[in-house]
Design a protein around this motif. Structure first.
Motif, PDB file in Angstrom:
ATOM      1  N   VAL A  17     -31.585 -35.591   9.272  1.00 13.07           N
ATOM      2  CA  VAL A  17     -31.751 -36.242  10.565  1.00 13.07           C
ATOM      3  C   VAL A  17     -30.554 -35.938  11.463  1.00 13.07           C
ATOM      4  CG1 VAL A  17     -31.956 -38.452  11.767  1.00 13.07           C
ATOM      5  CG2 VAL A  17     -33.181 -38.077   9.612  1.00 13.07           C
ATOM      6  N   ILE A  18     -30.857 -35.375  12.628  1.00 13.08           N
ATOM      7  CA  ILE A  18     -29.854 -35.130  13.662  1.00 13.08           C
ATOM      8  C   ILE A  18     -30.192 -36.072  14.807  1.00 13.08           C
ATOM      9  CG2 ILE A  18     -28.842 -33.465  15.252  1.00 13.08           C
ATOM     10  CD1 ILE A  18     -29.906 -31.239  13.330  1.00 13.08           C
ATOM     11  N   ALA A  19     -29.341 -37.058  15.030  1.00 17.56           N
ATOM     12  CA  ALA A  19     -29.580 -38.028  16.099  1.00 17.56           C
ATOM     13  C   ALA A  19     -28.851 -37.582  17.357  1.00 17.56           C
ATOM     14  CB  ALA A  19     -29.096 -39.410  15.675  1.00 17.56           C
ATOM     15  N   ALA A  20     -29.547 -37.641  18.471  1.00 15.18           N
ATOM     16  CA  ALA A  20     -28.950 -37.307  19.765  1.00 15.18           C
ATOM     17  C   ALA A  20     -28.988 -38.552  20.637  1.00 15.18           C
ATOM     18  CB  ALA A  20     -29.718 -36.171  20.421  1.00 15.18           C
ATOM     19  N   ALA A  21     -27.862 -38.843  21.265  1.00 18.52           N
ATOM     20  CA  ALA A  21     -27.783 -40.022  22.126  1.00 18.52           C
ATOM     21  C   ALA A  21     -26.782 -39.757  23.241  1.00 18.52           C
ATOM     22  CB  ALA A  21     -27.375 -41.249  21.317  1.00 18.52           C
ATOM     23  N   SER A  22     -26.784 -40.652  24.221  1.00 17.26           N
ATOM     24  CA  SER A  22     -25.942 -40.462  25.404  1.00 17.26           C
ATOM     25  C   SER A  22     -24.562 -41.091  25.297  1.00 17.26           C
ATOM     26  CB  SER A  22     -26.662 -41.009  26.635  1.00 17.26           C
ATOM     27  OG  SER A  22     -26.935 -42.396  26.462  1.00 17.26           O
ATOM     28  N   THR A  23     -24.358 -42.000  24.340  1.00 15.49           N
ATOM     29  CA  THR A  23     -23.073 -42.696  24.253  1.00 15.49           C
ATOM     30  C   THR A  23     -22.526 -42.691  22.829  1.00 15.49           C
ATOM     31  OG1 THR A  23     -24.003 -44.878  23.762  1.00 15.49           O
ATOM     32  CG2 THR A  23     -23.800 -44.278  26.103  1.00 15.49           C
ATOM     33  N   ALA A  33     -27.169 -45.994  10.565  1.00 17.50           N
ATOM     34  CA  ALA A  33     -28.563 -46.092  10.122  1.00 17.50           C
ATOM     35  C   ALA A  33     -28.950 -44.963   9.167  1.00 17.50           C
ATOM     36  CB  ALA A  33     -29.505 -46.101  11.327  1.00 17.50           C
ATOM     37  N   GLY A  34     -28.068 -43.936   9.047  1.00 10.91           N
ATOM     38  CA  GLY A  34     -28.339 -42.875   8.080  1.00 10.91           C
ATOM     39  C   GLY A  34     -28.421 -41.466   8.622  1.00 10.91           C
ATOM     40  N   ALA A  35     -28.199 -41.276   9.919  1.00 10.87           N
ATOM     41  CA  ALA A  35     -28.264 -39.919  10.483  1.00 10.87           C
ATOM     42  C   ALA A  35     -27.240 -39.020   9.803  1.00 10.87           C
ATOM     43  CB  ALA A  35     -28.018 -39.953  11.988  1.00 10.87           C
ATOM     44  N   ASP A  36     -27.655 -37.795   9.494  1.00 11.22           N
ATOM     45  CA  ASP A  36     -26.759 -36.829   8.863  1.00 11.22           C
ATOM     46  C   ASP A  36     -25.771 -36.247   9.860  1.00 11.22           C
ATOM     47  OD1 ASP A  36     -27.977 -36.645   6.110  1.00 11.22           O
ATOM     48  OD2 ASP A  36     -29.720 -36.159   7.345  1.00 11.22           O
ATOM     49  N   GLU A  37     -26.249 -36.021  11.066  1.00  5.67           N
ATOM     50  CA  GLU A  37     -25.425 -35.452  12.139  1.00  5.67           C
ATOM     51  C   GLU A  37     -25.737 -36.228  13.416  1.00  5.67           C
ATOM     52  OE1 GLU A  37     -23.294 -33.061  11.590  1.00  5.67           O
ATOM     53  OE2 GLU A  37     -24.006 -32.153   9.732  1.00  5.67           O
ATOM     54  N   VAL A  38     -24.759 -36.264  14.322  1.00  7.63           N
ATOM     55  CA  VAL A  38     -24.977 -36.897  15.622  1.00  7.63           C
ATOM     56  C   VAL A  38     -24.502 -35.965  16.731  1.00  7.63           C
ATOM     57  CG1 VAL A  38     -24.909 -39.283  14.786  1.00  7.63           C
ATOM     58  CG2 VAL A  38     -22.792 -38.171  15.487  1.00  7.63           C
ATOM     59  N   VAL A  39     -25.191 -36.010  17.861  1.00 11.12           N
ATOM     60  CA  VAL A  39     -24.896 -35.137  18.994  1.00 11.12           C
ATOM     61  C   VAL A  39     -24.928 -35.970  20.274  1.00 11.12           C
ATOM     62  CG1 VAL A  39     -25.679 -33.149  20.330  1.00 11.12           C
ATOM     63  CG2 VAL A  39     -25.987 -33.172  17.846  1.00 11.12           C
ATOM     64  N   GLN A  40     -23.829 -35.969  21.001  1.00 11.50           N
ATOM     65  CA  GLN A  40     -23.805 -36.633  22.307  1.00 11.50           C
ATOM     66  C   GLN A  40     -24.278 -35.615  23.338  1.00 11.50           C
ATOM     67  OE1 GLN A  40     -20.147 -38.609  23.341  1.00 11.50           O
ATOM     68  NE2 GLN A  40     -21.014 -39.467  25.211  1.00 11.50           N
ATOM     69  N   TYR A  41     -25.573 -35.654  23.634  1.00  6.52           N
ATOM     70  CA  TYR A  41     -26.193 -34.610  24.450  1.00  6.52           C
ATOM     71  C   TYR A  41     -25.687 -34.534  25.877  1.00  6.52           C
ATOM     72  CZ  TYR A  41     -29.433 -38.341  25.942  1.00  6.52           C
ATOM     73  OH  TYR A  41     -29.971 -39.490  26.427  1.00  6.52           O
ATOM     74  N   THR A  42     -25.020 -35.562  26.346  1.00  6.82           N
ATOM     75  CA  THR A  42     -24.463 -35.530  27.699  1.00  6.82           C
ATOM     76  C   THR A  42     -23.113 -34.818  27.752  1.00  6.82           C
ATOM     77  OG1 THR A  42     -23.450 -37.701  27.353  1.00  6.82           O
ATOM     78  CG2 THR A  42     -25.617 -37.656  28.426  1.00  6.82           C
ATOM     79  N   LYS A  43     -22.544 -34.500  26.587  1.00  3.38           N
ATOM     80  CA  LYS A  43     -21.209 -33.903  26.541  1.00  3.38           C
ATOM     81  C   LYS A  43     -21.169 -32.483  25.976  1.00  3.38           C
ATOM     82  CE  LYS A  43     -18.991 -37.653  27.844  1.00  3.38           C
ATOM     83  NZ  LYS A  43     -18.343 -37.756  29.116  1.00  3.38           N
ATOM     84  N   VAL A  44     -22.257 -32.026  25.369  1.00  2.57           N
ATOM     85  CA  VAL A  44     -22.265 -30.700  24.740  1.00  2.57           C
ATOM     86  C   VAL A  44     -23.474 -29.897  25.195  1.00  2.57           C
ATOM     87  CG1 VAL A  44     -21.054 -31.531  22.676  1.00  2.57           C
ATOM     88  CG2 VAL A  44     -23.555 -31.467  22.686  1.00  2.57           C
ATOM     89  N   ASP A  45     -23.463 -28.612  24.903  1.00  7.61           N
ATOM     90  CA  ASP A  45     -24.631 -27.764  25.118  1.00  7.61           C
ATOM     91  C   ASP A  45     -25.594 -28.078  23.974  1.00  7.61           C
ATOM     92  OD1 ASP A  45     -26.451 -25.565  24.763  1.00  7.61           O
ATOM     93  OD2 ASP A  45     -25.140 -24.322  25.993  1.00  7.61           O
ATOM     94  N   LEU A  46     -26.662 -28.798  24.284  1.00  2.78           N
ATOM     95  CA  LEU A  46     -27.581 -29.292  23.261  1.00  2.78           C
ATOM     96  C   LEU A  46     -28.170 -28.173  22.417  1.00  2.78           C
ATOM     97  CD1 LEU A  46     -28.952 -31.788  22.038  1.00  2.78           C
ATOM     98  CD2 LEU A  46     -30.783 -31.484  23.733  1.00  2.78           C
ATOM     99  N   LYS A  47     -28.693 -27.143  23.065  1.00  2.00           N
ATOM    100  CA  LYS A  47     -29.330 -26.047  22.333  1.00  2.00           C
ATOM    101  C   LYS A  47     -28.332 -25.358  21.393  1.00  2.00           C
ATOM    102  CE  LYS A  47     -31.892 -21.749  22.935  1.00  2.00           C
ATOM    103  NZ  LYS A  47     -32.418 -20.784  23.897  1.00  2.00           N
ATOM    104  N   LYS A  48     -27.160 -25.050  21.907  1.00  2.00           N
ATOM    105  CA  LYS A  48     -26.145 -24.371  21.095  1.00  2.00           C
ATOM    106  C   LYS A  48     -25.744 -25.232  19.897  1.00  2.00           C
ATOM    107  CE  LYS A  48     -21.546 -22.328  21.470  1.00  2.00           C
ATOM    108  NZ  LYS A  48     -20.400 -22.082  22.356  1.00  2.00           N
ATOM    109  N   THR A  49     -25.537 -26.510  20.138  1.00  2.00           N
ATOM    110  CA  THR A  49     -25.134 -27.424  19.072  1.00  2.00           C
ATOM    111  C   THR A  49     -26.213 -27.558  18.008  1.00  2.00           C
ATOM    112  OG1 THR A  49     -23.744 -28.634  20.635  1.00  2.00           O
ATOM    113  CG2 THR A  49     -24.305 -29.761  18.582  1.00  2.00           C
ATOM    114  N   ILE A  50     -27.463 -27.713  18.435  1.00  2.00           N
ATOM    115  CA  ILE A  50     -28.566 -27.838  17.475  1.00  2.00           C
ATOM    116  C   ILE A  50     -28.725 -26.546  16.683  1.00  2.00           C
ATOM    117  CG2 ILE A  50     -31.073 -28.108  17.242  1.00  2.00           C
ATOM    118  CD1 ILE A  50     -29.525 -30.743  17.792  1.00  2.00           C
TER     119      ILE A  50
END
Length: 115
Positions: A17-23, A33-50
């Motif tokens: 599970v890769i969770a993406a959120a704004s904060t 809650a158990g996410a393996d990875e987290v991505v703050q999509y407002t701060k990174v290049d979402l596609k590149k990070t994923i």
């Protein structure tokens, strides 16, 4: 909320599970809650990070209760044959997804109505 439930269900089904959120607060909750990875999509290049997190494969399922400006960017993160679940529009705007993205990814855009 429904995002935390999605994390828990994904983990119960054996998914990475890769969770993406704004904060950072939402990301911390997803991690708890158990996410393996987290991505703050407002701060990174979402596609590149994923792509980095999935070894260039992309994601099989996107659970999107937000919609808005990042929906099209999320579709670009799909793996071949993936499913994009439209849950809601918490961002306030209904995204326009170009059909050619669905064709190029051979992915499905699925509306999920919970009654």
């Amino acid at each position: 909320g429904c995002g935390m439930a999605a994390v828990m269900i994904g983990k119960a089904m054996g998914a990475k599970v890769i969770a993406a959120a704004s904060t950072p607060e939402k990301l911390a909750a997803a991690k708890k809650a158990g996410a393996d990875e987290v991505v703050q999509y407002t701060k990174v290049d979402l596609k590149k990070t994923i792509k980095q997190l999935t070894k260039k494969r992309g994601v099989d399922v996107i659970f999107d209760p937000v919609g808005g400006d990042f929906a099209q960017k999320a579709v670009r993160c799909m793996a071949w044959g993936g499913r994009y679940l439209v849950i809601g529009f918490a961002a306030g705007s209904i995204p326009r997804i170009p059909a050619n993205l669905l064709l190029l990814k051979s992915c499905a855009l699925v509306g999920v109505f919970w009654g």
